[in-house]
Design a protein around this motif. Sequence first.
Motif, PDB file in Angstrom:
ATOM      1  N   UNK A 356       0.936  -1.200  -0.448  1.00 18.63           N
ATOM      2  CA  UNK A 356      -0.070   0.444  -0.255  1.00 18.63           C
ATOM      3  C   UNK A 356       0.806   1.095  -0.024  1.00 18.63           C
ATOM      4  N   UNK A 357       1.870   1.227   0.964  1.00 17.41           N
ATOM      5  CA  UNK A 357       2.740   2.584   0.829  1.00 17.41           C
ATOM      6  C   UNK A 357       4.198   2.048   0.010  1.00 17.41           C
ATOM      7  N   UNK A 358       4.728   2.664  -0.702  1.00 14.39           N
ATOM      8  CA  UNK A 358       5.941   1.933  -1.302  1.00 14.39           C
ATOM      9  C   UNK A 358       6.878   1.443   0.047  1.00 14.39           C
ATOM     10  N   UNK A 359       8.104   0.513  -0.014  1.00 12.64           N
ATOM     11  CA  UNK A 359       9.072   0.087   0.201  1.00 12.64           C
ATOM     12  C   UNK A 359       7.918  -0.479   1.653  1.00 12.64           C
ATOM     13  N   UNK A 360       7.245  -1.406   1.793  1.00 17.35           N
ATOM     14  CA  UNK A 360       6.515  -1.587   3.215  1.00 17.35           C
ATOM     15  C   UNK A 360       5.761  -2.785   2.458  1.00 17.35           C
ATOM     16  N   UNK A 361       6.554  -3.822   1.799  1.00 16.48           N
ATOM     17  CA  UNK A 361       5.601  -5.239   1.947  1.00 16.48           C
ATOM     18  C   UNK A 361       3.924  -5.004   2.370  1.00 16.48           C
ATOM     19  N   UNK A 362       3.042  -5.364   2.044  1.00 10.79           N
ATOM     20  CA  UNK A 362       2.418  -6.217   2.876  1.00 10.79           C
ATOM     21  C   UNK A 362       1.995  -7.879   1.607  1.00 10.79           C
ATOM     22  N   UNK A 363       2.079  -7.933   1.012  1.00  8.92           N
ATOM     23  CA  UNK A 363       2.310  -9.542  -0.107  1.00  8.92           C
ATOM     24  C   UNK A 363       3.915  -9.769  -0.098  1.00  8.92           C
ATOM     25  N   UNK A 364       4.304 -11.367  -0.263  1.00 16.29           N
ATOM     26  CA  UNK A 364       5.835 -10.601  -0.324  1.00 16.29           C
ATOM     27  C   UNK A 364       6.076 -11.914  -1.176  1.00 16.29           C
ATOM     28  N   UNK A 365       5.508 -12.605  -2.216  1.00 19.98           N
ATOM     29  CA  UNK A 365       5.754 -13.326  -3.352  1.00 19.98           C
ATOM     30  C   UNK A 365       4.845 -14.608  -3.236  1.00 19.98           C
ATOM     31  N   UNK A 366       3.056 -14.177  -2.607  1.00 18.08           N
ATOM     32  CA  UNK A 366       2.579 -15.327  -2.708  1.00 18.08           C
ATOM     33  C   UNK A 366       1.925 -16.370  -3.899  1.00 18.08           C
ATOM     34  N   UNK A 367       2.015 -17.576  -3.595  1.00 14.77           N
ATOM     35  CA  UNK A 367       1.872 -17.990  -4.437  1.00 14.77           C
ATOM     36  C   UNK A 367       0.583 -18.930  -4.238  1.00 14.77           C
ATOM     37  N   UNK A 368      -0.833 -18.949  -4.974  1.00 16.13           N
ATOM     38  CA  UNK A 368      -1.518 -20.309  -3.979  1.00 16.13           C
ATOM     39  C   UNK A 368      -2.798 -20.600  -5.667  1.00 16.13           C
ATOM     40  N   UNK A 369      -3.141 -21.215  -5.681  1.00 15.55           N
ATOM     41  CA  UNK A 369      -3.850 -21.882  -6.522  1.00 15.55           C
ATOM     42  C   UNK A 369      -5.453 -22.140  -5.854  1.00 15.55           C
ATOM     43  N   UNK A 370      -6.662 -22.363  -6.850  1.00 13.03           N
ATOM     44  CA  UNK A 370      -7.799 -22.320  -5.946  1.00 13.03           C
ATOM     45  C   UNK A 370      -8.596 -22.882  -7.268  1.00 13.03           C
TER      46      UNK A 370
END
Length: 590
Positions: A356-370
Motif C-alpha cells: 500500500x505504501x512504497x517499500x512497505x510490503x504487505x504481500x511478499x511473493x505469495x502463490x496459491x491455486x484455487x
Amino acid sequence: MKGNSKKENIFDFKLFKRLFIYIKPYKGVFFGLLILVILLAAFSAATPYITKHAIDDSIAKHEAKDFLQYVLIMLGVLIMQTLFQLSFIFYAAWLGQNLVMDVRVKLFKHLLRFKMKYYDNSSVGVLITRAVTDMQRIADIFGEGLFMIFRDLLAMVVVFGCMVFINWRLSLIVFVMLPLLLYATRIFQKYMKKAFEEVRNEVSNLNSFVQERLTGMKILQLFTREDIEYKKFKTINERHKKGWLKTVWYNSIFFPLADLSASITIGMVAWYGGLNVVLEGTVSQGDLIAFIMFIPMLFRPLRQIADKFNTLQMGMVAANRVFKVLDTTSQIDDTGTYVAEHFKGAIAFKNVHFSYVKEEKVLKGISFNVNAGETVAIVGATGAGKSTIINLLNRFYEINEGVIAIDDINIKDVTLASLRTQIAVVLQDVFLFADTILNNITLNHPEISEAEVQQAAKDIGVHEFIMSLPNGYHYNVKERGVMLSSGQRQLISFLRAYVTNPSILILDEATSSVDSYSEQLIQNATDKITKGRTSIVIAHRLATIKKADKIIVMDSGEIVEQGTHVELLKKENGYYKNLYEVQFLKEEVA
C-alpha cells in the motif's frame, strides 16, 4: 519569484479557458447574454441624457411643448431596460447552473472510477466540499460574476463617452478622482484573492472535521472525547471566522472609500458646474443635472465590479480545486478486452507482491491455486494480508509484481466491469445506503426484479426475517443501515451477493458480534451461497474452516502453510495447529 507572481494574478485566463469548454453546448445563450450586456450598457446612459434635454429644451425655457414626449421616451427606455435586465439575470443564472451541472456530473463520474488508494489518502469532507459547495461557487462565476462585471465595465465606457460628449470640462473633474479609485480597486482585488483562498481552505477543513466526527460519533461518546473534540472544533471554527473577517475587513475599508470618492466628486461637480451656470453660462442646467446622475453610474459600477470580483475570485478558486480533482489520474487501467460472461472459477496467484505504501510490503511473493468450485479458507493474524487478497482479486489496487489469473486469464486482460460483475463480496463491515432493503439488495439493478429477490431470500432462509420488518422489502434502513442490527445487516449483504449469481464468492465471515439466531441464519446462508461455486472465505469461525476444501495460513504477508484442517493439524509445531489450539479449540469445546 515566478511562481509567486503567477499565484497573485488577479484573473486566471487559463483556468477560465477550461471552464469555457463547458459553455459550448449553451453557446446560443452565452452570445445572447453578450447582446443583452451591450443593450443594457447602451440603455444605462439614456436616462440622464434624456433628462438633460428635457431640462434644457423644456423646463429651463418654461416650454411644455416637448416635455410629455421626453417623459414617454424615458418611460419606454425604463420598460425596455427592465425587460432586458430581467432576461439578463435569469439567463446568466440559467447558464451557470447548467454549466455546473455538467461539471458536477463529470466530477462524480471521475470519482466513481478512482482507485481505493485515492480514498485511503483523501478526506471525504473535502471531496464533498468539491462536489457541492465549490460547484455553487463555479455557478456564481456566470450567474453573479463574469457577465455582471462585463456589463458594468461596458456601462462605464458608455457613461464615460456621454460625459465627454456633453461637457469635457465637467468630465475632467470626474476623471481626476477616477484613477485613484481604480488603483484602490486593484489593490483590493489582490488582497481579496488571497483572503478567499484562505477561506476556501478553512471551509474544506471544517467540512472534513464535522463529517468525520458525525460519522464516528459513537466512538467519541464511548471514549468520552466530547470535550476534546469540542475544543478542536472551536479552534478550526476560529480559523474559519478569522478568514471570513479578513474579507469583511477589506470590504469595510474599500466600499466606504468608494462611496466617499463618489460624494466628493458630486460635490466638486455641483460647485464648479453651479458657479459656471450662474457666472459664465458654458454649462447648462441640464448638463449639471445629467452629470450628477452620471457620477453614481460611473462610480457605482466600479464599486459593484469590486463586489462581483469577490464572487468571481471565489468561483475561480473553487474551479481550480475542482479541476485539481478532475486532473487526478488515480483510475485503475481498464485496458482489458476480454468480457467475462461467466467464470468457471479457477483462481491462481503467482508470485504476487504488493504494498500500500512504497517499500512497505504487505504481500511478499505469495502463490496459491484455487480449483473451480472449491471453498478456500484464509486464516492468520491481523495484518497478515488476508483482506489484501480480496482487494487485489477485484483490482481495487494494482499489484507491484506477479500475476493474478482466473481460468488461466490474467485479470488485467479482463474488462473491469465484467470482472467485478462475476465476483461478489460480503465484507465484514457491511455498508447499507439510506434506502429500502430491496434497493440495498439490487443496488437499483434494472434486471433484478423484486420477485427474484424474494425467491433468493427464501433460498438462503432470510425471507421471514425481512417480512417481519415494517413494509418488508420496502423498509427504509436509514443511513448506513442504523435501523438494523449488525447480524441483520450481514444477512442483507449475503442476499445482495447471492442475487447477482456470481462465479466467484468472497466472504469476510464476521459473526463475532451477532446474536446466536442471526449467526445460525448467516451460517445457513453461507452454506447455501457457497455451494457449487468457487469461494474464498476469510474465516473467523471454526465451523467454516473445517468445511473448507483447503486452508491457506498467512503470516506477515506470506503463506506459511496450506492444506485441509486434518492435514494441518498433523504438522508438529505448525502455525495452524498453534492457532487452532490458542484460538479455535475453545470454540470447539464450547
